[in-house]
Design a protein around this motif. Structure first.
Motif, PDB file in Angstrom:
ATOM      1  N   LEU A  96       0.818  -1.219   0.000  1.00  0.00           N
ATOM      2  CA  LEU A  96       0.000   0.000   0.000  1.00  0.00           C
ATOM      3  C   LEU A  96       0.848   1.263   0.000  1.00  0.00           C
ATOM      4  O   LEU A  96       0.695   2.130  -0.872  1.00  0.00           O
ATOM      5  N   THR A  97       1.758   1.377   0.949  1.00  0.00           N
ATOM      6  CA  THR A  97       2.456   2.640   1.167  1.00  0.00           C
ATOM      7  C   THR A  97       3.769   2.765   0.414  1.00  0.00           C
ATOM      8  O   THR A  97       4.342   3.848   0.336  1.00  0.00           O
ATOM      9  N   ARG A  98       4.292   1.646  -0.102  1.00  0.00           N
ATOM     10  CA  ARG A  98       5.554   1.603  -0.853  1.00  0.00           C
ATOM     11  C   ARG A  98       6.771   1.911  -0.001  1.00  0.00           C
ATOM     12  O   ARG A  98       7.861   2.151  -0.548  1.00  0.00           O
ATOM     13  N   VAL A  99       6.630   1.925   1.320  1.00  0.00           N
ATOM     14  CA  VAL A  99       7.818   1.953   2.174  1.00  0.00           C
ATOM     15  C   VAL A  99       8.194   0.504   2.478  1.00  0.00           C
ATOM     16  O   VAL A  99       7.503  -0.432   2.068  1.00  0.00           O
ATOM     17  N   TYR A 100       9.297   0.308   3.208  1.00  0.00           N
ATOM     18  CA  TYR A 100       9.722  -1.048   3.513  1.00  0.00           C
ATOM     19  C   TYR A 100       8.710  -1.739   4.433  1.00  0.00           C
ATOM     20  O   TYR A 100       8.000  -1.086   5.204  1.00  0.00           O
ATOM     21  N   ASN A 101       8.664  -3.083   4.337  1.00  0.00           N
ATOM     22  CA  ASN A 101       7.697  -3.840   5.123  1.00  0.00           C
ATOM     23  C   ASN A 101       8.327  -4.408   6.400  1.00  0.00           C
ATOM     24  O   ASN A 101       9.497  -4.158   6.718  1.00  0.00           O
ATOM     25  N   ARG A 102       7.538  -5.196   7.132  1.00  0.00           N
ATOM     26  CA  ARG A 102       7.976  -5.732   8.414  1.00  0.00           C
ATOM     27  C   ARG A 102       9.167  -6.677   8.270  1.00  0.00           C
ATOM     28  O   ARG A 102      10.083  -6.669   9.100  1.00  0.00           O
ATOM     29  N   LEU A 149      -2.697   6.875   4.928  1.00  0.00           N
ATOM     30  CA  LEU A 149      -1.468   6.122   5.214  1.00  0.00           C
ATOM     31  C   LEU A 149      -0.425   6.333   4.124  1.00  0.00           C
ATOM     32  O   LEU A 149       0.773   6.465   4.407  1.00  0.00           O
ATOM     33  N   VAL A 150      -0.874   6.356   2.871  1.00  0.00           N
ATOM     34  CA  VAL A 150       0.055   6.584   1.751  1.00  0.00           C
ATOM     35  C   VAL A 150       0.679   7.970   1.869  1.00  0.00           C
ATOM     36  O   VAL A 150       1.898   8.152   1.702  1.00  0.00           O
ATOM     37  N   ASN A 151      -0.156   8.985   2.161  1.00  0.00           N
ATOM     38  CA  ASN A 151       0.362  10.350   2.298  1.00  0.00           C
ATOM     39  C   ASN A 151       1.323  10.470   3.474  1.00  0.00           C
ATOM     40  O   ASN A 151       2.356  11.141   3.376  1.00  0.00           O
ATOM     41  N   LEU A 152       0.986   9.825   4.581  1.00  0.00           N
ATOM     42  CA  LEU A 152       1.863   9.879   5.753  1.00  0.00           C
ATOM     43  C   LEU A 152       3.203   9.216   5.450  1.00  0.00           C
ATOM     44  O   LEU A 152       4.264   9.740   5.819  1.00  0.00           O
ATOM     45  N   ALA A 153       3.171   8.069   4.772  1.00  0.00           N
ATOM     46  CA  ALA A 153       4.420   7.399   4.404  1.00  0.00           C
ATOM     47  C   ALA A 153       5.272   8.303   3.518  1.00  0.00           C
ATOM     48  O   ALA A 153       6.502   8.376   3.681  1.00  0.00           O
ATOM     49  N   MET A 165      15.688   4.754   7.287  1.00  0.00           N
ATOM     50  CA  MET A 165      14.768   3.871   6.567  1.00  0.00           C
ATOM     51  C   MET A 165      13.389   3.928   7.226  1.00  0.00           C
ATOM     52  O   MET A 165      13.283   3.937   8.451  1.00  0.00           O
ATOM     53  N   VAL A 166      12.352   3.971   6.376  1.00  0.00           N
ATOM     54  CA  VAL A 166      10.970   4.040   6.859  1.00  0.00           C
ATOM     55  C   VAL A 166      10.298   2.699   6.581  1.00  0.00           C
ATOM     56  O   VAL A 166      10.391   2.164   5.469  1.00  0.00           O
ATOM     57  N   PHE A 167       9.595   2.174   7.583  1.00  0.00           N
ATOM     58  CA  PHE A 167       8.931   0.879   7.472  1.00  0.00           C
ATOM     59  C   PHE A 167       7.476   1.025   7.915  1.00  0.00           C
ATOM     60  O   PHE A 167       7.168   1.810   8.825  1.00  0.00           O
ATOM     61  N   ARG A 168       6.603   0.236   7.299  1.00  0.00           N
ATOM     62  CA  ARG A 168       5.258   0.066   7.847  1.00  0.00           C
ATOM     63  C   ARG A 168       5.288  -1.238   8.638  1.00  0.00           C
ATOM     64  O   ARG A 168       5.425  -2.315   8.059  1.00  0.00           O
ATOM     65  N   TRP A 169       5.157  -1.126   9.944  1.00  0.00           N
ATOM     66  CA  TRP A 169       5.275  -2.311  10.794  1.00  0.00           C
ATOM     67  C   TRP A 169       3.989  -3.123  10.765  1.00  0.00           C
ATOM     68  O   TRP A 169       3.984  -4.296  10.462  1.00  0.00           O
ATOM     69  N   ARG A 170       2.881  -2.489  11.070  1.00  0.00           N
ATOM     70  CA  ARG A 170       1.583  -3.161  11.012  1.00  0.00           C
ATOM     71  C   ARG A 170       0.490  -2.092  11.047  1.00  0.00           C
ATOM     72  O   ARG A 170       0.620  -1.075  11.728  1.00  0.00           O
ATOM     73  N   GLY A 171      -0.580  -2.305  10.285  1.00  0.00           N
ATOM     74  CA  GLY A 171      -1.711  -1.378  10.309  1.00  0.00           C
ATOM     75  C   GLY A 171      -1.302   0.058  10.075  1.00  0.00           C
ATOM     76  O   GLY A 171      -0.753   0.408   9.033  1.00  0.00           O
ATOM     77  N   ASP A 172      -1.549   0.897  11.085  1.00  0.00           N
ATOM     78  CA  ASP A 172      -1.214   2.322  10.981  1.00  0.00           C
ATOM     79  C   ASP A 172       0.030   2.670  11.793  1.00  0.00           C
ATOM     80  O   ASP A 172       0.222   3.818  12.174  1.00  0.00           O
ATOM     81  N   THR A 173       0.872   1.681  12.042  1.00  0.00           N
ATOM     82  CA  THR A 173       2.093   1.885  12.821  1.00  0.00           C
ATOM     83  C   THR A 173       3.310   1.841  11.907  1.00  0.00           C
ATOM     84  O   THR A 173       3.496   0.889  11.155  1.00  0.00           O
TER      85      THR A 173
END
Length: 256
Positions: A96-102, A149-153, A165-173
């Motif tokens: 979704l956000t195109r940042v790194y994942n968990r 979430l996309v805009n915040l990322a 480095m920016v990661f989406r850990w889970r949900g909105d975190t």
């Protein structure tokens, strides 16, 4: 039709080579074996003609083989390399956000923890959570929440340093991994991020706040334990009054 042309031309060159050598043999037979007049001179000229013609046809064949087979194979190899790189990128990127994942977060934490243990380096992380995302989804729909979430990322990517480095850990975190800074610096950075998010206007005219927590990696840390500390600090920040801190091995800051 386009793909069949090289095969047709290649076949014609084979026929041409066969005719060329057949004519050369016939001429050699007629003039050298039968007549034998000026045999040596004629044989040399005929041999040169046949060899020259044969080399020309072989060069044409080589060009056709390159264009029909080798060049496309090289292009296919480049495409495969690009596809392989895209697959590797997708494996570590949040859809979704195109940042790194968990998965990438845990891998990166292990690497930074090894640097801390081996080289006594500094490294910290910031965890942040969107306040009231459930209300956005309820009032404006899930797509509005996804856009948020996309805009915040995107805002986080623009605000961090090049080696962060920016990661989406889970949900909105989300988690920001920041090498070469200690816990105090991470706390100040977390507060700066919190304020910048609060001041930003997102799609659909949304204004949001985030709760943040920060912590410094230690040499005996493990990824799960470190993330649990950050999460605990984040929970305290969410429960605290405005401006109060929920400590997580560094600083935990509540939303403004």
């Amino acid at each position: 039709m386009q793909r069949s042309r090289p095969a047709v031309f290649y076949g014609l060159t084979i026929i041409g080579l066969a005719l060329l050598f057949a004519l050369g043999f016939m001429g050699y037979y007629e003039f050298v074996l039968k007549i034998r007049a000026d045999a040596a001179a004629w044989a040399a000229q005929a041999g040169l003609a046949v060899a020259g013609g044969g080399l020309v046809l072989l060069a044409i064949q080589a060009l056709l083989v390159f264009r029909a087979f080798i060049h496309p194979l090289a292009r296919d190899e480049e495409r495969l390399e690009e596809l392989d790189e895209a697959v590797r990128r997708l494996a570590v990127t949040d859809e979704l956000t195109r940042v790194y994942n968990r998965a990438k977060l845990e891998e990166s934490l292990l690497r930074e923890m090894e640097h801390v243990r081996r080289y006594k380096a500094k490294a910290s992380a910031v965890m942040l959570d969107v306040d009231g995302l459930g209300g956005v989804n309820r009032d404006r729909g899930d797509r509005a929440g996804d856009r948020l979430l996309v805009n915040l990322a995107g805002l986080l990517r623009r605000r961090v340093r090049k080696n962060d480095m920016v990661f989406r850990w889970r949900g909105d975190t989300f988690v920001i991994l920041a090498p070469h800074i200690d816990g105090g610096q991470a706390g100040r950075f977390a507060d700066k991020v919190r304020r910048e998010v609060a001041e930003a206007e997102f799609d659909d005219g949304l204004h949001i706040t985030v709760s943040v927590s920060s912590g410094e990696l230690s040499g005996d840390d493990a990824p799960d334990a470190f993330l649990a500390r950050l999460k605990a600090g984040l929970s305290r920040a969410q429960a605290a009054s405005v401006g109060e801190a929920g400590l997580s091995g560094g600083e935990g800051l509540s939303a403004a």
